[in-house]
Write a protein that holds these residues in place. Sequence first.
Motif, short mmCIF file in Angstrom:
data_model
loop_
_atom_site.label_atom_id
_atom_site.label_comp_id
_atom_site.label_asym_id
_atom_site.label_seq_id
_atom_site.Cartn_x
_atom_site.Cartn_y
_atom_site.Cartn_z
N LYS A 83 0.84 -1.19 0.00
CA LYS A 83 0.00 0.00 0.00
C LYS A 83 0.88 1.24 0.00
CE LYS A 83 -3.53 -0.22 2.61
NZ LYS A 83 -4.49 -0.46 1.52
N GLU A 91 -6.99 7.43 -0.26
CA GLU A 91 -7.84 6.23 -0.16
C GLU A 91 -8.88 6.39 0.94
OE1 GLU A 91 -7.28 1.39 -0.01
OE2 GLU A 91 -5.61 2.69 0.51
N ALA A 95 -13.01 6.98 0.40
CA ALA A 95 -13.94 6.04 1.04
C ALA A 95 -14.96 6.80 1.88
CB ALA A 95 -13.18 5.04 1.90
N GLU A 98 -17.41 8.65 -0.47
CA GLU A 98 -18.32 7.68 -1.09
C GLU A 98 -19.20 6.98 -0.05
OE1 GLU A 98 -15.59 5.07 -2.98
OE2 GLU A 98 -14.88 6.58 -4.42
N ASN A 100 -18.25 4.61 1.74
CA ASN A 100 -18.01 3.20 1.47
C ASN A 100 -17.71 2.48 2.77
OD1 ASN A 100 -17.14 0.69 0.54
ND2 ASN A 100 -16.22 1.57 -1.31
N ILE A 102 -18.14 -0.63 3.71
CA ILE A 102 -17.48 -1.93 3.59
C ILE A 102 -15.98 -1.76 3.43
CG2 ILE A 102 -17.32 -4.06 2.26
CD1 ILE A 102 -19.92 -3.72 3.82
N LYS A 103 -15.57 -0.84 2.55
CA LYS A 103 -14.15 -0.63 2.31
C LYS A 103 -13.44 -0.16 3.58
CE LYS A 103 -10.91 1.79 -0.71
NZ LYS A 103 -10.76 2.70 -1.87
N LEU A 104 -14.06 0.77 4.31
CA LEU A 104 -13.47 1.28 5.54
C LEU A 104 -13.37 0.19 6.60
CD1 LEU A 104 -15.20 4.77 5.70
CD2 LEU A 104 -12.73 4.37 5.50
N LEU A 106 -13.04 -3.00 6.03
CA LEU A 106 -11.96 -3.90 5.62
C LEU A 106 -10.59 -3.30 5.94
CD1 LEU A 106 -13.34 -5.18 2.18
CD2 LEU A 106 -13.06 -6.51 4.29
N LEU A 107 -10.45 -1.99 5.71
CA LEU A 107 -9.19 -1.31 6.04
C LEU A 107 -8.92 -1.39 7.53
CD1 LEU A 107 -9.28 1.92 3.83
CD2 LEU A 107 -7.55 0.11 3.76
N GLU A 110 -7.89 -4.89 8.50
CA GLU A 110 -6.53 -5.14 8.04
C GLU A 110 -5.52 -4.51 9.00
OE1 GLU A 110 -3.72 -3.70 4.31
OE2 GLU A 110 -5.87 -3.89 4.00
N THR A 134 -8.65 5.65 10.70
CA THR A 134 -9.68 4.91 9.97
C THR A 134 -10.93 4.73 10.83
OG1 THR A 134 -7.93 3.71 8.80
CG2 THR A 134 -10.15 2.81 8.66
#
Length: 300
Positions: A83, A91, A95, A98, A100, A102-104, A106-107, A110, A134
Amino acid sequence: MDNSKKKYSENDIAIGKVYKMLRISKGFSQKEAAGDEISVTQLSKFENGYTIVSTNHFMIILQNINVNLFEFQNSYNQYLEEKDLLLFNTELTNALMEKNFIKLKLLLKELELKLELNSNLSKNKKLKLDYIRTKSILSFISNDYSLTKNEINFLKNYLYDLKEWGQYDIHLLGQCAQFLDLLQLSDLVERMISPSQINYKLHYIELARIQSILNIINIFIENNMNESARKLIKYLEDSKIHEYFMFEKITLIYNEAHLNYKKGILSGLDTMEKCQKILEFCNCYKTANWMAKEIDEIKK
């Protein structure tokens, strides 16, 4: 692998390989890239992983092929399939814009796993800040997320220790500001906008500063800290935001109009609606919809 390469890690060798890739893609010969800084032989050995070059030499030969450090790091990280830390800001911001979720999530997951694997605090400071940031951004979308007292203290200690505010740090403050005590937030903003910093006038630092201040102005308005909000609005007006940053200019006008309306200047609402319509016209629908919802709440 040749014995001369064994003393260098794969990451070290990758620096030369990425440099070679960029040099060729830019149409520069080894002689042109080396210039008067190093010999063509040195450059060839660097590009093929037999040696490395000193930082001062590297900075010059990078300039010789018209590549800046931001571009190089992006290419280097992509080469390593990691990354890009410099683009982590973009990024996260995208997110958020948007929404988003789901993306957040997942981040965040991670980062949580990486923290578990790196239990040594001296090595995971950056990871922990990424995690806090995040998580804070997720709180804009869902009430299920909030920073703990320990996380807030960790964040404050990091910010108060800063002597030089970079792009990452400025975004960190702007995106976690809602969890900070308002008086401490005012103090940290003063530190952030200090013109004595080395990179104060860099283009992307300036943009990060404007974006974070706009978010903090909104927090001050919501908490009736009108004088603090007015002070930051004046700071941005005096900074003369460039026309390149049109989105930020419109957001500033919107925030000032919102503050004026709260002070009893009814024309402020009309200006807010005009800003919302402009962004809608420019297909900035997510921000325009956010403004429309806020305006509707005010009208109620």
